[in-house]
Design an enzyme around this catalytic site. Structure first.
Site, PDB file in Angstrom:
ATOM      1  N   ASP A 102       0.821  -1.218   0.000  1.00  0.00           N
ATOM      2  CA  ASP A 102       0.000   0.000   0.000  1.00  0.00           C
ATOM      3  C   ASP A 102       0.852   1.263   0.000  1.00  0.00           C
ATOM      4  OD1 ASP A 102       0.804  -0.844   2.567  1.00  0.00           O
ATOM      5  OD2 ASP A 102      -0.753   0.333   3.545  1.00  0.00           O
ATOM      6  N   GLU A 168      -0.570  -2.186   5.211  1.00  0.00           N
ATOM      7  CA  GLU A 168       0.413  -2.144   6.301  1.00  0.00           C
ATOM      8  C   GLU A 168       0.346  -0.805   7.024  1.00  0.00           C
ATOM      9  OE1 GLU A 168       3.664  -1.258   8.672  1.00  0.00           O
ATOM     10  OE2 GLU A 168       3.443  -0.224   6.749  1.00  0.00           O
TER      11      GLU A 168
END
Length: 434
Positions: A102, A168
């Site tokens: 991400d 994350e």
């Protein structure tokens, strides 16, 4: 004497030849051969970033590559995650490797030719989207490891589970995500890995270097919210109410003494930061409520609980002294990133072989957090830091664009060390435990 000397030379030559032809050496050689591809992948993902739990196209592209390599592929894991499974041609243990995928709500200003131009809305605010922490390099590194190992599948003594993890940086409010959700959905089962390895590119560490820390390597991360409730009044007559703005200011100052005066910092580091202060709608109205939001970082569970208790006590008593009330909520977000000491000691020689003993460093723990820790709560894990700063600059990372900033940059040549590290950690562990 001559015969003994010749035998010794032949023995050494045989050992060197065996090392050059070892599966580890071949894998490292193949990594160098696809370095250009590694860089191309990184630039694609950098130019096309997606926020946590929204990595739809990122996951799709990762799955396409893994299928080309001939791996068994699972998609939609923890919403947008991807898992690839490579079954080697020889029997051996199952090893998991993880990369986070991400990006962040940061507007890029690096000026790179492949800079992100993506714009979206985050928490009601228009913002750019950027891989401002290097997750794009992590994707490219793990894809490269997958390609190399799939090309030598028949010689791999075990099974490799490639975990491409979303969110994350944290799922959006009200959503689940990240490593915790992956574990809940069974990512560490069928097949079940014995160990897991992961890495992070570091803008502050020179290219070619690797840092590691056994035990607690990164901090636990907690989120706290303190709602301070007073009594609304006109700004010209503060004595007619209870001002939660002033009380909040006193609470913010009081919270800092928990770290500076009440926490045994010689034992472990700890941090408490108030990051958000919300309250009021007009300059001449004392509001009824102010909300404080912040983070607590700790490396020791007893210290963590002590700080939680002190936050509640400090906020409550300061509010009471002014006639206000508070509601304190503390949420544990991420556990301590804990590198299994036994596994770490066994794998340090591998890191030294990859980067050179002089380039592998035992470092202190950092107060950043990593949800890789959720995997480590289930199985032994090792998380390392790989250099991404051009060594010739000599400049501190903050001047080059630190993590989570619009100016974040890394030297792409550092990715090759990451690829070789994961390849050799995997193959060495398999050889030790086949």
């Amino acid at each position: 004497m001559k015969t003994t000397y010749l035998l010794t030379l032949l023995l050494i030559a045989g050992q060197l030849l065996a090392q050059e032809n070892s599966i580890q050496a071949i894998a490292s050689q193949k990594a160098g051969q696809i370095e250009t591809k590694t860089i191309e992948w990184r630039r694609y993902f950098h130019q096309n970033p997606e926020l946590s739990n929204r990595e739809f196209e990122t996951g799709k592209k990762i799955a396409e590559h893994l299928k080309k390599f001939g791996l068994e592929v699972q998609t939609g894991v923890a919403k947008t995650g991807v898992v690839g499974i490579l079954k080697g041609g020889k029997k051996g243990p199952v090893v998991a490797l993880r990369a986070d995928i991400d990006a962040l709500p940061v507007t890029e200003r690096t000026g790179l030719p492949f800079a992100s131009k993506v714009v979206t809305e985050y928490n009601g605010v228009e913002t750019g989207v950027m891989h401002a922490c290097g997750h794009d390099t992590h994707i490219a590194i793990l894809l490269s490891v997958a390609e190399v190992l799939s090309s030598m599948k028949k010689d791999v003594p075990g099974t490799v589970k490639f975990i491409f993890q979303p969110a994350e940086e944290g799922a959006p409010p009200g959503e689940e995500g990240g490593a915790g959700l992956m574990v809940k959905e069974g990512v560490l089962k069928n097949p079940s890995p014995e160990v897991i390895f992961g890495l992070h590119i570091s803008a502050g560490t020179p290219v070619g270097h690797i840092n590691y820390k056994p035990g607690g390597a990164m901090a636990a991360s907690d989120r706290f919210t303190i709602k301070v409730k007073g009594q609304q009044a006109h700004g010209s007559t503060p004595w007619g109410g209870v001002d939660p703005v002033v009380v909040s200011a006193q609470i913010i100052n009081g919270l800092q003494t928990i770290i500076s005066r009440q926490t045994e910092l010689t034992k472990e580091a700890a941090v408490l930061t108030v990051g958000v202060v919300k309250g009021g709608v007009r300059f001449n109205i004392i509001p009824e409520e102010v909300e404080l939001t912040g983070t607590i970082r700790t490396l020791d569970t007893k210290m963590q609980e002590m700080i939680h208790d002190k936050v509640r006590l400090t906020a409550t008593k300061i509010a009471e002294s002014a006639g206000a009330t508070v509601q304190v909520d503390i949420e544990k977000i991420v556990p301590v990133t804990y590198n299994d000491p036994d596994l770490t000691s066994k794998m340090v020689p591998t890191l030294e072989r990859v980067a050179g003993k002089e380039n592998v460093h035992l470092v202190n723990a950092v107060t950043g957090a990593e949800d890789f820790s959720y995997f480590q709560k289930e199985i032994p894990g090792l998380y390392i830091f790989v250099g991404g700063r051009a060594s010739e600059t000599g400049e501190p990372a903050v001047n080059l664009g630190g993590h989570h900033t619009p100016d974040f940059v890394i030297d792409e040549s550092g990715m090759l060390t990451g690829v070789k590290a994961l390849l050799n950690l995997t193959l060495d562990y398999m050889e030790m435990n086949k």
